[in-house]
Design a protein around this motif. Structure first.
Motif, short mmCIF file in Angstrom:
data_model
loop_
_atom_site.label_atom_id
_atom_site.label_comp_id
_atom_site.label_asym_id
_atom_site.label_seq_id
_atom_site.Cartn_x
_atom_site.Cartn_y
_atom_site.Cartn_z
N THR A 97 -11.10 2.81 -2.45
CA THR A 97 -10.79 1.90 -2.03
C THR A 97 -9.01 2.17 -2.00
OG1 THR A 97 -10.95 1.32 -4.00
CG2 THR A 97 -12.47 0.43 -2.29
N ALA A 98 -8.69 0.85 -0.91
CA ALA A 98 -7.16 1.30 -0.79
C ALA A 98 -6.94 -0.33 -0.58
CB ALA A 98 -6.38 2.10 0.11
N GLN A 99 -5.63 -0.92 -0.92
CA GLN A 99 -4.12 -1.43 -0.11
C GLN A 99 -3.75 -1.06 -0.11
OE1 GLN A 99 -2.33 -3.07 -3.88
NE2 GLN A 99 -4.39 -4.46 -4.47
N VAL A 100 -3.45 -2.21 1.67
CA VAL A 100 -2.73 -2.12 3.04
C VAL A 100 -1.43 -2.90 3.11
CG1 VAL A 100 -2.66 -1.72 5.08
CG2 VAL A 100 -4.63 -0.61 4.13
N SER A 101 -0.71 -2.91 2.75
CA SER A 101 0.48 -3.54 2.98
C SER A 101 1.17 -3.32 4.52
CB SER A 101 1.63 -3.14 2.13
OG SER A 101 1.23 -2.69 1.07
N ASP A 102 2.05 -4.01 5.36
CA ASP A 102 1.76 -4.98 6.00
C ASP A 102 3.60 -4.82 6.57
OD1 ASP A 102 -0.55 -4.38 7.70
OD2 ASP A 102 -0.79 -6.18 8.12
N ALA A 103 4.08 -5.21 5.64
CA ALA A 103 5.34 -5.14 5.52
C ALA A 103 6.10 -5.04 4.11
CB ALA A 103 6.13 -6.46 6.02
N GLU A 104 7.54 -4.21 3.74
CA GLU A 104 7.80 -4.78 2.20
C GLU A 104 7.62 -5.59 2.25
OE1 GLU A 104 9.90 -0.63 3.26
OE2 GLU A 104 9.56 -2.05 4.50
N GLY A 105 7.49 -6.15 0.15
CA GLY A 105 7.44 -6.98 -0.23
C GLY A 105 6.25 -8.50 0.61
N ALA A 106 5.37 -8.34 1.24
CA ALA A 106 3.59 -8.66 1.83
C ALA A 106 2.82 -8.66 1.02
CB ALA A 106 3.88 -8.32 3.12
N GLU A 107 1.86 -10.02 0.52
CA GLU A 107 0.54 -9.53 -0.28
C GLU A 107 -0.06 -8.05 0.57
OE1 GLU A 107 -1.16 -10.62 -3.39
OE2 GLU A 107 0.35 -11.54 -2.90
N PRO A 108 -0.63 -6.89 -0.64
CA PRO A 108 -1.60 -5.71 0.05
C PRO A 108 -2.39 -6.47 0.62
CG PRO A 108 -0.96 -4.91 -2.22
CD PRO A 108 -0.30 -6.64 -1.52
N GLU A 109 -3.57 -6.06 1.30
CA GLU A 109 -5.04 -6.67 1.52
C GLU A 109 -5.57 -5.30 1.39
OE1 GLU A 109 -7.80 -6.80 5.74
OE2 GLU A 109 -5.76 -6.42 5.03
N ASP A 110 -7.02 -5.51 0.50
CA ASP A 110 -8.07 -4.70 -0.04
C ASP A 110 -8.61 -3.80 0.92
OD1 ASP A 110 -7.48 -4.41 -2.86
OD2 ASP A 110 -7.68 -6.48 -3.33
N VAL A 111 -8.85 -2.95 1.10
CA VAL A 111 -9.73 -2.28 2.65
C VAL A 111 -10.76 -1.09 1.88
CG1 VAL A 111 -7.95 -2.85 4.17
CG2 VAL A 111 -8.05 -0.83 2.95
N GLU A 112 -11.65 -1.12 2.28
CA GLU A 112 -12.67 -0.50 1.48
C GLU A 112 -12.77 1.16 3.14
OE1 GLU A 112 -16.70 -1.67 1.13
OE2 GLU A 112 -16.96 0.59 0.40
N LEU A 113 -12.37 2.24 2.52
CA LEU A 113 -12.00 3.41 3.67
C LEU A 113 -14.03 4.14 3.56
CD1 LEU A 113 -8.90 4.29 2.83
CD2 LEU A 113 -10.10 3.26 4.92
N VAL A 114 -14.59 3.66 4.40
CA VAL A 114 -15.96 4.28 4.03
C VAL A 114 -15.81 5.87 5.14
CG1 VAL A 114 -18.69 4.05 4.83
CG2 VAL A 114 -16.65 1.68 4.69
N THR A 115 -16.46 6.26 3.69
CA THR A 115 -16.90 8.40 4.50
C THR A 115 -17.54 8.47 5.47
OG1 THR A 115 -16.78 9.04 1.91
CG2 THR A 115 -17.22 10.73 3.83
#
Ligand SMILES: Cc1cc2nc3c(=O)[nH]c(=O)nc-3n(C[C@H](O)[C@H](O)[C@H](O)COP(=O)(O)OP(=O)(O)OC[C@H]3O[C@@H](n4cnc5c(N)ncnc54)[C@H](O)[C@@H]3O)c2cc1C
Length: 636
Positions: A578-596
């Protein structure tokens, strides 16, 4: 002995010997050390299951092993001396009974033929990992210490593994409360007909009773192995004690004589939490130990070694990227976990004594026997025929559940299975047009992939009845399968694991469309910008006109900095979480699941770019391969 080597193998039991032979066969420099001054003279592990015989076959020594072994055709199960179930083995599932001592002899002969040797009386005492290799300190029987440097280390040093301890890897599990005993002895019937088929040379017997278990397995030298849990209050094995137990739990009327080995031991069920620590790998009993129920221990170690060796050889010779080594834990840990669980269930079933539990066990065994489910379903499991690895990759747009035998061994006995020793085989079944395309695809991976056309009519055991292809790995497992329209996906898989060998890959139709678009669109790309790999500090593993690829390894809790993609790219999730992706500095990150095993295509917004950062929020390391698509040029 040279003080530097490609691979140092610690432990010359069956696991270390297979690893050494397979690596030497690939031309890799190996040093194999063992603390014992001599090989063990004991019979120990007895059963070699078909999947392990396949491994020995690939090493060219199956015939030599079978020549010293006896085949077992049936396992018979009893409850309080009455038959409750049996498993019949056929030509594809029967185990060979070969004492471990003989298995090690056959492997050692091959090792010598390949120019290898076991450095005996040499114990590993220290291990120090550095970015460029591993420094090992050994102590000889005479007390002298030596050092060597190895690119990689295989810890095949058994249940009390020093490598595992020095890596600080947990060996989670427990020890059974019972003590176990065995004797290898000749058995004779006291009177005509006594003992029933206990003395048959091709049947193993499992006598279960409230007093405990008795397992009898015939040995090639005419003796039999008698294995029991110790009677209460009897801590030490002797021939007399074992004779009494055999009389009580078995059919009676059988005398034991001329014992070759008598032993008392504990049985454990333990599994490491990870089979790798940096440049060091654990294999065999160093990684997993369990009850001898089902005779799987040696087999599992031997297959660990075989799984690891071709990958290490490919990485050392530059034929594969280091990312290939991440598949070792993923593939073998799951197999070991299953073996530890299955043997635990069997061992508990052997030892039940409460009357209601005995009744439940016996009803289940009788039902399984009546329906033939043990022979039909469980025999192939024991034989290793059901071992299936997770897909190495799942190309975009392909079905979620792998089919066509992906992850399983390519059916044995086919010409291709024996010929995939040093590279992949792209096997096709079907039209001449498909064969022609596959031949062209294989030609793009010179030295790594060869094409082989099969006639469907002559190979009815193929896992898919339709026309298609199978990409068979050097260890005989199917890496990819698809139908004619899927053929391009073999390039994505090979590029992910063998980036340095990538010729200019044939673009998939999707990639082709993008390549064409970027080449003809003067606004595409972003002149003057650095590629995202530079912002990430990653090295390019593929750098061709049409594609650039790099590996992103993100330890748990760590982040990748903000970086900008100026071209569309594929993300191949080699080890997910699992990871959090941020699209811009200071923006709310989005939780994502990276499936092997999945592959994601990341397009760009019209005329724009994608800038983002990612933080690993899971409890394992993330390993991603990024493949930037499109013509090289100003974006670099
Ligand atoms: C009674 C019994 C019956 C069994 N029956 C079966 C069966 O029927 N089928 C089956 O598959 N399995 C069976 N097993 C299990 C089987 O014996 C093991 O799984 C197998 O030996 C594991 O092989 P290995 O090479 O991983 O480890 P090992 O055979 O334990 O070899 C490890 C080697 O590492 C060396 N070593 C240890 N520490 C160091 C160090 N610090 N430096 C250098 N060298 C070191 C040791 O000297 C040893 O030679 C049985 C085991 C027992 C005890």
């Amino acid at each position: 002995m040279p003080t530097t080597t490609d691979v140092a193998i610690v432990g010359a039991g069956p696991t270390g010997l297979v690893a050494a032979c397979e690596l030497l066969r690939h031309g890799i420099a190996v040093r194999l050390i063992d603390a014992r001054p001599e090989p063990s003279a004991h019979s120990k592990a007895l059963l070699l299951w078909p999947r392990s015989m396949d491994v020995l076959d690939r090493l060219g020594i199956a015939r030599a092993a079978a020549g010293k072994a006896i085949p077992l055709r049936r396992f018979s199960y009893y409850s309080s001396k009455r038959p409750v179930a049996h498993i019949d083995f056929d030509a594809g599932t029967f185990p060979q009974c070969l004492p471990q001592r003989s298995t090690e002899e056959v492997l050692t002969e091959l090792l010598h033929e390949l120019g290898g040797t076991v450095e005996r009386g040499r114990r590993l005492v220290e291990l120090d990992q550095r970015p460029e290799g591993v420094r090992l300190v050994t102590r000889d029987a005479d007390g002298e210490t030596r050092t060597m440097t190895a690119g990689w280390v295989i810890g095949a040093d058994g249940a009390h593994s020093t490598v595992r301890d020095l890596l600080g890897i947990e060996f989670a599990g427990a020890t059974y409360p019972n003590t176990f005993m065995l004797v290898d002895a000749f058995a004779t019937a006291r009177r005509r007909g006594a003992g029933g088929d206990l003395l048959a040379r091709d049947i193993a017997h499992y006598y279960q009773s409230p007093g405990g278990v008795l397992v009898v397995v015939p040995l090639p030298d005419g003796r039999s192995r008698f294995f029991v849990n110790a009677p209460t209050g009897q801590p030490r094995a002797s021939l007399e004690l074992l004779q009494d137990v055999v009389e009580q739990r078995g059919p009676g009327g059988v005398d034991l004589a001329d014992p070759e080995w008598i032993s008392t031991f504990e049985v454990h069920h333990r599994l490491v939490t990870r089979m790798r620590g940096g440049r060091c790998f654990l294999a065999g009993d160093a990684a997993h130990i369990h009850s001898p129920a089902g005779g799987q221990g040696l087999n599992t170690g031997l297959q660990d070694a075989h799984n690891l060796a071709w990958k290490l050889a490919a990485v050392i010779t530059g034929r594969a990227g280091p990312v290939l080594l991440d598949t070792y834990h993923r593939e073998r840990h799951a197999v070991a976990r299953q073996v530890v669980r299955d043997t635990d269930i069997q061992t508990r079933a052997w030892l039940v004594s409460a009357p209601w539990k005995v009744r439940v066990r016996d009803v289940l065994l009788r039902a399984a026997d009546a329906t033939g489910v043990l022979t039909r379903r469980y025999a192939p499991v024991m034989a290793g025929r059901r071992i299936t690895y997770p897909p190495m990759l799942r190309p975009p747009g392909r079905r979620a559940r792998p089919h066509g035998g992906v992850g399983a061994a390519f059916p044995a006995g086919l010409p291709a299975a024996g010929q995939t020793r040093d590279g992949y085989r792209l096997v096709t079944v079907g039209s001449g047009a498909l064969a022609g395309r596959a031949r062209a695809a294989a030609a793009e991976w010179p030295g790594l992939v060869t094409h082989h056309a099969l006639d469907q009519a002559r190979v009815p055991s193929l896992p898919c009845a339709k026309d298609g292809y199978y990409l068979v790995r050097p260890d005989g497992y199917v890496a990819d399968h698809g139908h004619p329209e899927d053929l391009d996906s073999v390039h994505a898989l090979l590029a992910a694991f063998h980036p340095a060998r990538a010729a200019v890959p044939t673009p998939t139709s999707e990639e082709h469309a993008m390549t064409t678009a970027t080449a003809t669109d003067p606004d595409a790309g972003a002149a003057g910008h650095d590629g995202p790999w530079k912002e990430l500090g990653a090295e390019l593993e593929v750098d061709t006109r049409d594609a650039r690829s790099w590996v992103e390894r993100i330890p748990r809790g760590e982040s990748r900095p903000f970086h900008t993609h100026h071209r569309p790219w594929l993300t191949i999730v080699v080890s997910g979480g699992t990871a959090q992706v941020s699209d811009a500095e200071g923006a709310e990150p989005e939780d994502v699941e990276l499936v092997t095993g999945t592959v994601k295509f990341n397009p760009l917004p019209a005329g724009g770019s994608v800038r983002h950062a990612l933080r690993n929020t899971g409890d394992t390391d993330l390993v991603l391969v990024a493949v930037e698509l499109g013509a090289a040029g100003d974006a670099r």
